[in-house]
Structures are given as C-alpha cells and as structure tokens.
Enzyme design. Structure first.
Site, short mmCIF file in Angstrom:
data_model
loop_
_atom_site.label_atom_id
_atom_site.label_comp_id
_atom_site.label_asym_id
_atom_site.label_seq_id
_atom_site.Cartn_x
_atom_site.Cartn_y
_atom_site.Cartn_z
N TRP A 174 0.81 -1.22 0.00
CA TRP A 174 0.00 0.00 0.00
C TRP A 174 0.85 1.27 0.00
CZ3 TRP A 174 -0.73 -3.46 4.30
CH2 TRP A 174 -1.64 -4.48 4.04
N HIS A 175 1.98 1.23 -0.65
CA HIS A 175 2.85 2.41 -0.70
C HIS A 175 2.87 3.01 -2.10
CE1 HIS A 175 5.29 0.78 3.00
NE2 HIS A 175 4.05 1.12 3.30
N TYR A 176 1.79 2.85 -2.84
CA TYR A 176 1.74 3.40 -4.19
C TYR A 176 1.78 4.93 -4.14
CZ TYR A 176 -3.19 3.28 -2.74
OH TYR A 176 -4.36 3.40 -2.03
N HIS A 177 2.32 5.51 -5.21
CA HIS A 177 2.53 6.95 -5.25
C HIS A 177 2.65 7.41 -6.69
CE1 HIS A 177 6.36 4.78 -4.90
NE2 HIS A 177 6.86 5.69 -5.73
#
Length: 594
Positions: free
Chosen positions: A528-531
C-alpha cells in the site's frame, strides 16, 4: 484551585481514566466523545444551500481554503491552516471514532477484508492482477495501515527541496499527538536478532530516523492496541475556523476560465443522501483549493475536473480546462513478497515494529499472529481475505458458483498451522518500474484503471531476488529455527506454500522455486505504498501549485517520485503540517506569530 497531594492527584487521574474508558465502551459513547472534541465534524447533508442561508438572513459561507480529502496529509493540513484562516475539509468517508475495525489492532485484517460499501477500505485491483486498497474514511490511510512510523532519510528531504528546519519542527508536531513506542513482540524480537545475525547491521535501537542497519520504529498503536489516526490531529484545529464534512464526495473542481489562466473557485460535492452542493472559495487572492485525495484520488479528481491529457478527457466528454499529458502518469508501487512461516503454536499478534534497511535497496519487515481460530480458516470473506497476507478470490464479474466453491475448497485445504505463524516481508525500495492511471468512466465513486508494471525494470527484479535470499537466511537463523525447525528442504516447502496461496490474480508456476525471479513475479503483492500521478515538475511546481492554473494545489503522496523512508505515513503526515506552515508563513510571515 487548591493544590493536591500526590495521592489525590493519582486518584484524580484514575477517575479521569475510568471516565475516559467508560466513554469508549459503546459506539454511542464514542460518538458523544467525538462530538465534544470535534464539534466541527458534520454530515455533508447539513451543509447549507444558498436558499437556506438566505432564509436565515445570511449570505453563502465562503472559505479561505477548501481541502479535498481528509486523509493522512489532509487532516494535519486542515488543522494547521485553521489556526489563521477559514477551512472546509471534505471527506468522502465517515469518521473512525466509532469503528472497531479501525480502532483496534486485532481487527487490522478485518478492515482490509471488508468490501461492503461503507468499509473504511475501498478495494481496487490493478491491471497487473494485484489486489490493493485505498482508504475512504476521515484519517485516510492511517486508519487501515499497519501503523509503522518512521521518518524519511535526510537525503530524501534534501532531494524534495524541503526546508530541513521546518521539517524537523513538523515531524515532532505529529509524534507528540499520535505516535507511540511499541512493545516488541516475540516475532519482532526474532526478526531483529536474525537480521543482526546475518549481517544487517548496525543495530540502531528505537529510532524514527532512516538509518542503514536494523532498528525498531514508532507506531500509531498505543500499548492497549488502540489505533491513533490522522483524524485525531484535528483536535489541534481552531474549531471556530474549521468545518469538516464527512460523506462528502467531491465530484469536480469548478473553474473560472474567463481570464488568462483558469482559476479554481470552488467544488461540487455529493452528500450521503445523493444531493449535490457547491462550496466556494472566498475572493481573496490567495484563497486556494487543495487536493489531498491520495495517489489514486488526486489524479482521478484532476482528470474529472478537466486537467489531464486532452485526448483522454475528450473520450468522456469532459471539458478540457488544461491539457497536461502527465496527469496520472508515473504511477509506482513498492512490490512486496512475503514468506509465510507456519508454527506449531500460536504466535502473539504483531504488526510492523522492526525493520532491516539494507544497502541493496531492500527492506525487511515482519508481522505475526493472525487468524489463529480454526473457524477463521473456513470463513469466506469474499473478494479479499487477509488471514495470510491478502488471500484473495477473483474479480466480482467472474465469481461464478463453481469458482467460489473451488476457492473455498483450496482455502479449506490450507494447513491450520499456516494461520498460527507469521510472515517475513521483503519489499523493494525506490522501484524503477512505473505505470499509469486512466479513467474508466466519469463516476468518482468508481476506481480508475491503475497499472504499476511491477518488475518491468530488470533492476527491481534483481533486488527482489536479493531480498528473498535475505529472507531465506533469516529462516535458517538460530533465532527463527525455534519457530521453523528450518533446513533447505523446509525453506523450499515454505516457498512453494507461498506460491500456492491465492495472493494475487497472476498465473502461478507451482513447485518451481529454483527460479527466484519467477517466484518474485508469481507472488508479489502490495504494501500500500503506491505513489505518483501528480509529479513535481510535471503536474505541480515545487510549491505544489498545479501548473497552468491558479488557486489549486495538490499536497499528498501523488506528488512523490519515490516512497519516503521504509514506510511513508510519517512523511505524508509531516507533509500536511509542513505545507500548512509554509502556506501560513507565505501569507503572514513568521513575525505574525506563525
């Protein structure tokens, strides 16, 4: 008030604590408490229409700042700006205060598995076949994440062009309110000692700093296992200058396009009853709309508002405000691979507390203790089950009766021991693989199409293999053999079990663990570290103002080219406070008491 002795003070503290606990023993109590602490939070349907305002003899209320998204960055930003200016914060979800799935660590996996319309977590599936989640609740990702708190490196701060002094003032503002020191669980201690045993050193102890080696970071879970979210930072706001509307889904940003540059003047949002409202900025020259809707929501809203690639907007008959080919581009996600480690006895629950920061560009973390009830193995959670990471079925349109039964059968055959162990996680820092976000329709409630192109760059795949090899060493270390009784044959069995688990929709190559490259491709999931999607220099400037239009900024992780630190939430929280202070200083100056 007369002074009291130590004994009376202790008694007074105990009484206060008991009253506090009693307040939280029911959802009604929590709601009453939140109304007392956050009187400015209201349902979106209570927003006054122009007709209602006129009937009361007043004009329509306007704001110095309208913030779209009450998440990790939006809450500290709103609290800070409200110190001096009027702020409207619009959040499409509800509040976290009476939500037990959000509030307690033992329910972490349940909130992710919940796919109901009112869930704090909104599932989306990237075109890569990887299940993911985006928050829809006041407090944003801090309500559904694993709680780990660790700052960005000093080199990251420098590359971002941030004022180091103000950064170092902004982090503590967050930490004093919602960050805690974890009580290290047995699984986390085993990981710490194993990392040091295999050479991921030095040991840096308990620290927020990003340092090579092994360390223990902070957490937003207190010692009772209660989560403290970004929403609690709103307690620092000026209640006279802040309005927060929940269940307020912004449909688009409204522009005045009659001047040389399009100028943001307000937003249109839908309330929980489906009614539309318009909120307007004041006519002051520095009033702004600030989009803080996250790496999925922010580029999506810009596109729906007419800022993006012209050809893509015209496909959906969206009036083009600004042709910018870079909106939604450069999306990236840090790929995660996990090894499931079954044990013969229950392991105490823990989320991320220990991390190994390697010079290979790989981070090693761990979690443990989920799904220890034998009944939980047979539960059918639907789209996303989290007993072993993200045990998943198939997209809704393909959920035939036969497919669901086959899924349940596979799940039933998983050994009970698999749910009594823990996980070793390895993830890639600064992935070079990138993708894009594009609209599928004009409904802001629907997920856009998101592609991350995991491992499309060979360097990412090489680092994943390095990470798996580190994980294998950890499994064979003396500190983990108490759990695993591990040898080469056992490690291979664990890898094969990981391949067989339904963690994504990617075709599997079972019993082929000799190729770690293939293992990485088959079993990768998300952390969940999408950017990305609104990158600095392409969509926004270094002041986060949207290029080519006036009175509009984007302040959140969509502006990041890389995810900061090992886990980004600390820096996104800091960014909200930091940019709030930057804006206040810009308008008022430090001499004005900012």
């Amino acid at each position: 008030m007369a002074s009291v002795g130590p004994g009376c003070a202790a008694l007074e503290l105990l009484v206060s604590l008991l009253l506090w606990i009693s307040t939280f023993t029911s959802s009604q109590g929590k709601e009453n408490y939140s109304k007392y602490v956050y009187p400015f939070i209201k349902q979106a349907s209570l927003f006054s229409s122009p007709a209602e305002a006129a009937a009361r003899g007043g004009g329509r209320k306007v704001y110095d700042y309208i913030i779209v998204g009450g998440g990790t960055a939006g809450c500290p930003l709103a609290a800070t700006l409200s110190e001096k200016f009027s702020v409207l914060l619009l959040e499409k979800g509800g509040t976290p205060f009476a939500n037990v799935n959000v509030s307690f660590m033992q329910n972490f996996h349940i909130s992710l598995a919940d796919t109901s319309p009112n869930s704090a977590s909104q599932v989306f599936i990237s075109t890569d076949g990887v299940f993911n989640s985006r928050a829809r609740i006041l407090g944003g990702g801090t309500c559904i994440n694993a709680g780990f708190y660790t700052r960005a490196s000093s080199s990251y701060i420098k590359r971002a062009g941030w004022d180091a002094k103000l950064v170092n003032e902004s982090y503590p503002w967050i930490e004093k309110q919602i960050v805690h020191r974890p009580k290290l669980g047995p699984w986390q201690k085993a990981l710490r000692d194993s990392l040091l045993e295999i050479g991921v050193s030095p040991y840096n102890g308990y620290t927020y700093d990003h340092l090579y080696g092994t360390k223990v970071g902070g957490t937003i879970f207190d010692r009772f296992g209660r989560r403290h979210t970004a929403a609690e930072l709103l307690a620092s706001a000026n209640p006279e200058k802040l309005d927060v509307l929940v269940h307020a889904t912004v449909q688009k940003i409204v522009f005045d396009a009659t001047g040389k540059k399009p100028r943001a003047i307000g937003v249109i949002f839908k309330d929980e009853k489906g009614m539309l409202h318009q909120a307007l900025l004041s006519k002051k020259s520095r009033s702004e709309i600030i989009v803080s809707s996250g790496a999925i929501g922010s580029p999506q809203l810009l596109l729906l508002s007419g800022i993006g690639p012209k050809a893509d907007l015209e496909k959906f008959n969206i009036s083009v405000i600004l042709d910018n080919e870079f909106v939604g581009k450069g999306m990236s996600d840090n790929p995660l691979n996990t090894i499931y480690v079954p044990t013969s006895r229950p392991v105490k629950q823990s989320l991320i507390q220990t991390v190994g920061i390697t010079k290979m560009g790989v981070y090693i973390e761990a979690s443990s203790g989920f799904g220890q009830s034998s009944d939980s193995i047979h539960w059918d959670h639907g789209l996303v089950s989290a007993e072993i990471g993200q045990l998943s079925t198939i997209p809704p349109k393909q959920r035939t009766h036969e497919a669901i039964q086959a899924y349940k059968k596979r799940k039933r055959n998983l050994p009970h021991e698999a749910f009594m162990g823990g996980f070793i996680l390895e993830k890639i820092a600064r992935p070079l693989s990138t993708g894009q976000l594009i609209l599928l329709n004009t409904n802001v409630d629907d997920n856009p199409s998101v592609t991350f192109n995991y491992f499309s760059h060979p360097h990412d795949l090489r680092r994943c293999v390095d990470g798996i090899r580190i994980t294998e060493k950890i499994l064979r270390s003396k500190h983990f053999t108490n759990y695993t009784k591990c040898n080469n044959e056992t490690v291979e069995k664990l890898l094969n079990m990981s391949v067989k688990a339904n963690v994504n929709l990617i075709p599997k190559h079972t019993n082929d663990t000799k190729s770690l490259e293939q293992f990485c491709k088959d079993t990768h999931i998300t952390i969940w570290h999408y950017h990305g999607g609104c990158h600095v220099g392409k969509v926004v400037g270094h002041d986060y103002r949207v290029l080519g239009v006036d009175r509009l900024r984007v302040i959140d992780g969509s502006t990041f080219s890389n995810s900061p630190g090992t886990n980004p939430q600390a820096t996104v929280l800091m960014m909200g406070r930091y940019m709030g202070m930057k804006i206040l200083i810009e308008r008022l100056g430090r001499a004005a008491g900012v």
